[in-house]
Design an enzyme around this catalytic site. Structure first.
Site, PDB file in Angstrom:
ATOM      1  N   GLU A 213       0.682  -1.151  -0.213  1.00  0.00           N
ATOM      2  CA  GLU A 213      -0.448  -0.362   0.001  1.00  0.00           C
ATOM      3  C   GLU A 213       0.798   1.223  -0.784  1.00  0.00           C
ATOM      4  O   GLU A 213       0.082   2.593   0.662  1.00  0.00           O
ATOM      5  CB  GLU A 213      -1.035   0.046   1.250  1.00  0.00           C
ATOM      6  CG  GLU A 213      -2.102  -1.195   0.949  1.00  0.00           C
ATOM      7  CD  GLU A 213      -3.115  -1.164   1.956  1.00  0.00           C
ATOM      8  OE1 GLU A 213      -3.013  -0.083   3.127  1.00  0.00           O
ATOM      9  OE2 GLU A 213      -4.212  -1.983   2.235  1.00  0.00           O
ATOM     10  N   LYS A 348     -15.516  -2.077   2.578  1.00  0.00           N
ATOM     11  CA  LYS A 348     -14.831  -2.463   1.852  1.00  0.00           C
ATOM     12  C   LYS A 348     -15.635  -3.052   0.708  1.00  0.00           C
ATOM     13  O   LYS A 348     -16.628  -4.187   1.011  1.00  0.00           O
ATOM     14  CB  LYS A 348     -13.792  -3.533   2.725  1.00  0.00           C
ATOM     15  CG  LYS A 348     -12.965  -2.849   3.039  1.00  0.00           C
ATOM     16  CD  LYS A 348     -11.951  -4.328   3.310  1.00  0.00           C
ATOM     17  CE  LYS A 348     -10.683  -4.087   3.948  1.00  0.00           C
ATOM     18  NZ  LYS A 348     -10.145  -5.102   4.330  1.00  0.00           N
TER      19      LYS A 348
HETATM   20  P1  PGA Z   1      -5.893  -6.271   2.660  1.00  0.00           P
HETATM   21  O1  PGA Z   1      -5.727  -5.245   3.668  1.00  0.00           O
HETATM   22  O2  PGA Z   1      -6.648  -5.705   1.377  1.00  0.00           O
HETATM   23  O3  PGA Z   1      -5.076  -6.725   2.346  1.00  0.00           O
HETATM   24  O4  PGA Z   1      -7.020  -6.998   2.933  1.00  0.00           O
HETATM   25  C1  PGA Z   1      -6.452  -4.168   3.787  1.00  0.00           C
HETATM   26  C2  PGA Z   1      -7.109  -3.562   5.467  1.00  0.00           C
HETATM   27  O5  PGA Z   1      -6.139  -5.066   5.763  1.00  0.00           O
HETATM   28  O6  PGA Z   1      -7.822  -2.920   6.042  1.00  0.00           O
HETATM   29 ZN    ZN Z   2      -7.809  -3.909   7.914  1.00  0.00          ZN
END
Ligand code: PGA
Ligand code: ZN
Length: 433
Positions: A213, A348
């Protein structure tokens, strides 16, 4: 009415060079909307299923031709002639057509690609910005008197990466900053970039590697040292930790929790092993010692008893976000609300799989005083839909990753464009204690 004439899908690549689903929704009037689905690495067990082909000879089993095929055949047939403004009807049709609880038959990646492409196509057909269209859909769900004004979110930004996102030795996944003193999104972004550059100087050689990220991925002696380096970066700018810039953590603890012996197993710090009650003690000590205002996934995704205790101890002073815990799902968030587990939810889209279900989770959270943080995944693309979603729903916060790598900047830059489009009266969520 904008009518769907055609769906086109293809396999494209995400920021880790892994296949993902892109969908184009075509409207009879010629408008086209496109969306690309993101993908996680620290994926929770309760997430909707990302359908991958499993054919080892093609992208090590990660290709998504089956999901692409589902869009162009079954889904295209079921949605042909649909009104693109009828997002709820389209999403309900997708859920019903799939028929499983976790979208495993058609694939949440196929379903989400369609759900989002349709929203983009409707916006294009109305010659509107996506956030304007999403805000209209969102408004329609609210009761009179509930605030529906588009609002720029406060960013929560990754500075140092560990866990499954970086090659270093840190157990915790993200060490983040929140520019709590900022009074506009533009200023928040400016402060963030200043801290990021300052941190690069503090880490020296350790700043050469970045995680998935865009956060730095140094080797450090302990998780606590990562927090201390971020605080150093803040103070070197003559900003005050806690007042101008605060610290946030994404512990992502599900991924070092060992179910067989109910312990959190650390790689760093001499490889210690903590039970849930000891993890809570540790987080409480950290929240006292450091200017930490937010902790995500401090405990594992099914440790409900631990979450209750953590919330009773820290919930009044600290934002406690459930990511793997809630998986953006209404049923899991309801359980959290009823048992007083956590006080905020990570949002998400691909954990649940449609735009309408995501709206429902956002609405439930808002009505019960849970804070909401719209979030990217560790595997992302140029698709910036989450920027529009955060503004349109007044989510209050957004978590995109660091201010490096173009799949992250695509969202930060989209927010700058939206901020300009909203004009001088634009509202900024800020950070309310
Ligand atoms: P991930 O990480 O997209 O690998 O799940 C993002 C998070 O944990 O917030
Ligand atoms: Zn997370």
């Amino acid at each position: 009415m904008p009518t769907l004439s055609k769906l086109v899908a293809r396999q494209v690549l995400d920021s880790r060079g892994r296949p993902t689903v892109e969908v184009e929704a075509h409207c009879i009037d010629g408008a086209v909307g496109r969306a690309i689905v993101p993908s996680g690495a620290s994926t929770g067990r309760h997430e909707a299923l990302e359908l991958r082909d499993g054919d080892k000879s093609c992208y090590e089993g990660l290709s998504v031709h089956k999901a692409v095929g589902h869009v162009e055949t079954e889904i295209a047939l079921a949605l042909h002639g649909f009104d693109l403004d009828d997002q709820e009807g389209i999403d309900a049709t997708l859920v019903k057509l799939d028929g499983t609880t976790n979208k495993s038959r058609l694939g949440a990646n196929a379903i989400l690609g369609v759900s989002l492409a349709v929203a983009h196509a409707a916006a294009a057909s109305h010659h509107e910005e996506l956030y304007v269209h999403l805000n209209r859909l969102w408004r329609a769900k609210l009761q009179p008197g509930e605030n529906a004004e588009p609002t720029m979110p406060m960013p929560m930004v990754n500075m140092i990466s560990g866990g499954l996102h970086a090659g270093g030795n840190l157990d915790f996944q993200d060490f983040l900053m929140i520019p709590v003193g900022a009074t506009s999104y533009t200023q928040a972004l400016d402060m963030t970039c200043a801290v990021y550059r300052s941190l690069a100087r503090v880490l020296g050689d350790g700043a050469r590697l970045v995680g998935d990220e865009g956060g730095f991925g140094p080797r450090l002696a302990s998780n606590g040292e990562a927090v201390e380096r971020v605080i150093d970066a803040i103070t070197k700018l003559e900003l005050k930790p806690g007042r101008d810039v605060a610290i946030a953590l994404d512990v992502a603890s599900t991924h070092f929790y060992h179910e067989n012996n109910h312990t959190y197993e650390f790689k760093s710090e001499g490889g210690r092993s903590l039970i849930s009650a000891e993890m809570i003690d540790l987080l409480e000590r950290w929240a006292t010692r450091y200017p930490i205002v937010s902790i995500e996934d401090g405990l594992a995704e099914d440790d409900w008893e631990g979450w209750k205790e953590l919330t009773a101890r820290l919930g009044r002073s600290t934002q406690l976000i459930g990511d793997d815990l809630f998986a953006t799902q209404v049923a899991r968030l309801e359980r959290g609300i009823n048992s007083k587990a956590g006080n905020a939810v990570l949002i998400k889209l691909n954990q649940v799989g449609t735009l309408s279900e995501t709206f429902n989770t956002l609405l439930l959270a808002r009505r019960h005083g849970y804070r909401t943080v719209v979030s990217a995944r560790s595997g992302e693309t140029e698709d910036a839909t989450i920027a529009d979603l955060a503004v349109a729903t007044g989510s209050g916060q957004i978590k995109i990753g660091s201010v490096a790598r173009s799949e992250r900047l695509a969202k930060y830059n989209r927010l700058l464009r939206i901020e300009a489009d909203l004009g001088p009266k634009v509202k900024f969520a800020g950070w309310a204690e």
